[in-house]
Design an enzyme around this catalytic site. Structure first.
Site, PDB file in Angstrom:
ATOM      1  N   TRP A 125      -2.757   3.518  -5.757  1.00 35.88           N
ATOM      2  CA  TRP A 125      -4.007   4.290  -5.832  1.00 35.88           C
ATOM      3  C   TRP A 125      -4.223   5.024  -7.145  1.00 35.88           C
ATOM      4  O   TRP A 125      -5.212   5.736  -7.328  1.00 35.88           O
ATOM      5  CB  TRP A 125      -4.102   5.321  -4.691  1.00 35.88           C
TER       6      TRP A 125
ATOM      7  N   ASP B 284       0.825  -1.207   0.000  1.00 33.77           N
ATOM      8  CA  ASP B 284       0.000   0.000   0.000  1.00 33.77           C
ATOM      9  C   ASP B 284       0.864   1.263   0.000  1.00 33.77           C
ATOM     10  O   ASP B 284       2.093   1.200   0.025  1.00 33.77           O
ATOM     11  CB  ASP B 284      -0.945  -0.066   1.209  1.00 33.77           C
TER      12      ASP B 284
ATOM     13  N   ASP C 251      -9.845   3.637  -3.879  1.00 33.97           N
ATOM     14  CA  ASP C 251     -10.540   2.458  -3.338  1.00 33.97           C
ATOM     15  C   ASP C 251     -11.959   2.313  -3.904  1.00 33.97           C
ATOM     16  O   ASP C 251     -12.745   3.265  -3.887  1.00 33.97           O
ATOM     17  CB  ASP C 251     -10.636   2.548  -1.815  1.00 33.97           C
TER      18      ASP C 251
HETATM   19  C1  GLA Z   1      -5.858   1.550   1.285  1.00 33.58           C
HETATM   20  C2  GLA Z   1      -5.984   0.525   0.159  1.00 33.58           C
HETATM   21  C3  GLA Z   1      -7.129  -0.408   0.458  1.00 33.58           C
HETATM   22  C4  GLA Z   1      -6.902  -1.110   1.784  1.00 33.58           C
HETATM   23  C5  GLA Z   1      -6.708  -0.089   2.885  1.00 33.58           C
HETATM   24  C6  GLA Z   1      -6.276  -0.732   4.187  1.00 33.58           C
HETATM   25  O1  GLA Z   1      -6.952   2.391   1.339  1.00 33.58           O
HETATM   26  O2  GLA Z   1      -6.158   1.177  -1.068  1.00 33.58           O
HETATM   27  O3  GLA Z   1      -7.277  -1.356  -0.582  1.00 33.58           O
HETATM   28  O4  GLA Z   1      -5.781  -1.963   1.677  1.00 33.58           O
HETATM   29  O5  GLA Z   1      -5.708   0.876   2.527  1.00 33.58           O
HETATM   30  O6  GLA Z   1      -6.028   0.213   5.192  1.00 33.58           O
END
Ligand code: GLA
Length: 570
Positions: free
Chosen positions: A207, A165, A225
């Site tokens: 992201w 991440d 997300d």
């Molecule tokens: C980010 C990621 C998610 C998840 C969360 C966990 O937002 O993009 O997919 O893994 O962190 O905290």
């Protein structure tokens, strides 16, 4: 030969070619399918499950083992799902005195290794979560400056997959800051996996799309997300939703492929089963079909212990999974948009076969027609199979039309005739590509790329020279043409088009035939003169013209192939 004769039973035009028996010259529609699977750790999109979408931090060892058991027992494993992935919150914020990562003893009392052993005992694989910064999004220890130590720790626990991440939020223009951190972990995983003999898949979760991530990861997140909504809630600042992720991911199709899958985030299918959301089963079917054709990783995010029959049927539809796992490894492209309806397609690893999804985003049922020459086939007859119902629809001439419910899809396999191979001197803009993906609207024929509509660009012009023939693309973009092994050369004049904003833009042109790169322009910017391409194609069957963004972060680079043509046998 035998395959072609079976096919020709369906295609009247080819039927006479069948009578001659097995002697004669090889048929011109034979492209040597099936092609072999790519090598590497992720030759097809990874399939599995992840804890985050449904359970967030509500995880522990017995829960994860329960999910693994359910994957084993429910038919998910038989359908191809393999990775049981633990997301954030499995670890502690503090490292041990020797600097190593620590599992949270309240959640995983015996640590991670026994969970991995249990999962492996079922014939499945274990994935885990980490972060390139000093802490994860859930404020557990991140791996910054501990990459080698952490990769070694994960390998010692027999972890098979790492989702990595991007917290803490790196702020604006994060690419140059985060790239070395992701690359450091990839190198550390490769080394640790090699030492342990258990290789580790690397899922880059930055992201947003970065070209370097296609090399750093085996899959790379292209979106923020996803959330359990069909479209983003206009009243919320949180824009995550199924259709939003689909449309952010789609323009990047030219990058998707073996060991570099574009990841529009994990599935939400089934997450309204318990009344906790408002996504309908029709919408979940669309979500699954669109992820499948997009060659997206199929990482379920629901409670596998407690699935409705409909959810299970959607997630385990083997014919739809087969288009996702198809060995050609192409990401289905948006071929055409008609208002709120759209046509998505990709070639499959079988002569004349295309996967097709017809999507209706409208509020009422719509009748959608797909013409066979719009999905990279020749016109004429083709056989249509409904993959959602797993039923043959019959043989149709030139096109197929079907009613698609509001927010629904028709998911089809269409098997027809490949477009004819080029003959003599042929401008590629006069050929039907078997695949065409472009960042902005369709690839343009004999025009520069304009915006989202067909034929909306200016004439092709590179440093003041106009080309009446050629292709106009916006990076990233790719087209693939059949050559039938009968062409000798490809030539073109390539460069950033004069219609790109004030000489801006940097792109990279590549010519690839049967997987071999024959030309690589390296990075060319909007002031570079047109570059001459001249490559030999002898014996090659498929020609791919690819334009990438040259790592400059810009996604609106107009790239033109002036005078692009092949020389082939008559
Ligand atoms: C980010 C990621 C998610 C998840 C969360 C966990 O937002 O993009 O997919 O893994 O962190 O905290």
């Amino acid at each position: 030969m035998r395959k072609l004769c079976l096919l020709s039973i369906l295609t009247a035009a080819l039927a006479p070619a069948c009578g001659g028996g097995a002697s004669g010259p090889p048929p011109e529609t034979d492209d040597d399918f099936p092609l072999p699977l790519a090598s590497g750790l992720a030759p097809t999109p990874p399939m599995g499950w992840n804890s985050w979408n449904k359970f967030g931090c509500n995880i522990n060892a017995s829960f994860v083992m329960g999910i693994a058991q359910a994957m084993h027992d429910s038919g998910m494993q038989d359908a191809g799902y393999r990775y049981v992935n633990i997301d954030d919150c499995w670890s502690l914020a503090a490292r041990a005195t020797d600097g190593s990562l620590q599992h949270d003893p309240a959640r995983f009392p015996q640590g991670i290794k026994p969970v991995a052993e249990f999962v492996h005992g079922l014939g499945l694989k274990l994935g885990i979560y980490g972060d390139r910064g000093i802490e994860t999004c859930g404020h557990r220890a991140g791996s910054e400056d501990h990459e080698v130590q952490d990769a070694t720790t994960l390998a010692s626990w027999e972890v098979d997959y790492l989702k990595y991440d991007n917290c803490p939020d790196p702020g604006p223009n994060p690419g140059p800051i985060i790239q070395p951190r992701f690359e450091a972990m990839r190198a550390a995983l490769d080394a640790a996996g090699q030492a342990s003999g258990r290789p580790i898949v690397f899922s880059v979760c930055a992201w947003s799309f970065y070209e370097w991530a296609t090399r750093a990861g085996h899959l790379q997140r292209t979106t923020t997300d996803i959330k359990n909504f069909w479209t983003a809630d206009p009243n919320s600042t949180d824009r995550g939703a199924i259709i939003t992720s689909l449309k952010t991911n789609a323009p990047l199709a030219a990058y998707g492929g073996p060991n570099q899958w574009n990841d529009p985030d994990m599935l939400e299918v089934g997450n309204s089963d318990d009344g906790a959301g408002n996504v309908t089963d029709v919408e979940y079917q669309s979500h699954f079909s669109l992820w499948a054709i997009s060659a997206a990783p199929l990482i379920a995010g629901n409670d596998l212990r407690n699935m409705s029959e409909t959810t299970k049927a959607i997630l385990t539809n083997r014919e739809i999974i087969a288009i996702n796992q198809d060995a050609l490894g192409l990401q289905g492209a948006l071929m055409k948009t008609m208002g709120e309806q759209s046509i998505w397609a990709k070639p499959l690893n079988e002569n004349g076969a295309r996967a097709v999804v017809l999507l209706n985003e409208g509020a009422a049922t719509a009748n959608i027609t797909v013409r066979f020459d719009e999905i990279g086939l020749a016109g004429g007859s083709a056989k249509v199979r409904d993959l959602q119902a797993q039923a043959d629809k019959g043989t149709f001439k030139d096109s197929f039309a079907v009613d698609v419910p509001s927010h629904g899809t028709a998911t089809l396999k269409i098997v027809g005739a490949e477009p004819p191979r080029p003959k003599g001197t042929a401008f590629v803009s006069d050929l039907t590509p078997i695949y065409a993906a472009n960042a902005l609207g369709p690839v343009e024929r004999d025009l520069a790329n304009g915006s989202t509509d067909a034929a909306d660009g200016a004439p092709i012009k590179i440093r003041g020279t106009t080309y009446t023939k050629g292709l106009g693309m916006s990076a990233p973009s790719a087209v693939i043409y059949r050559l039938g092994g009968k062409c000798s050369t490809f030539s073109a004049q390539v460069g950033v088009d004069d219609s790109s904003t004030a000489g801006m833009g940097t792109v990279r042109f590549k010519v690839i035939a049967d997987g071999e790169t024959l030309f690589d322009s390296q990075n060319v910017n909007g002031t570079a003169p047109a570059m001459a391409v001249n490559v030999t194609l002898t014996g090659k069957r498929r020609l791919k013209l690819l334009v990438t963004n040259a790592d400059d972060g810009s996604s609106l680079d107009r790239a033109s192939w002036g005078d692009a043509k092949v020389e082939c046998e008559p």
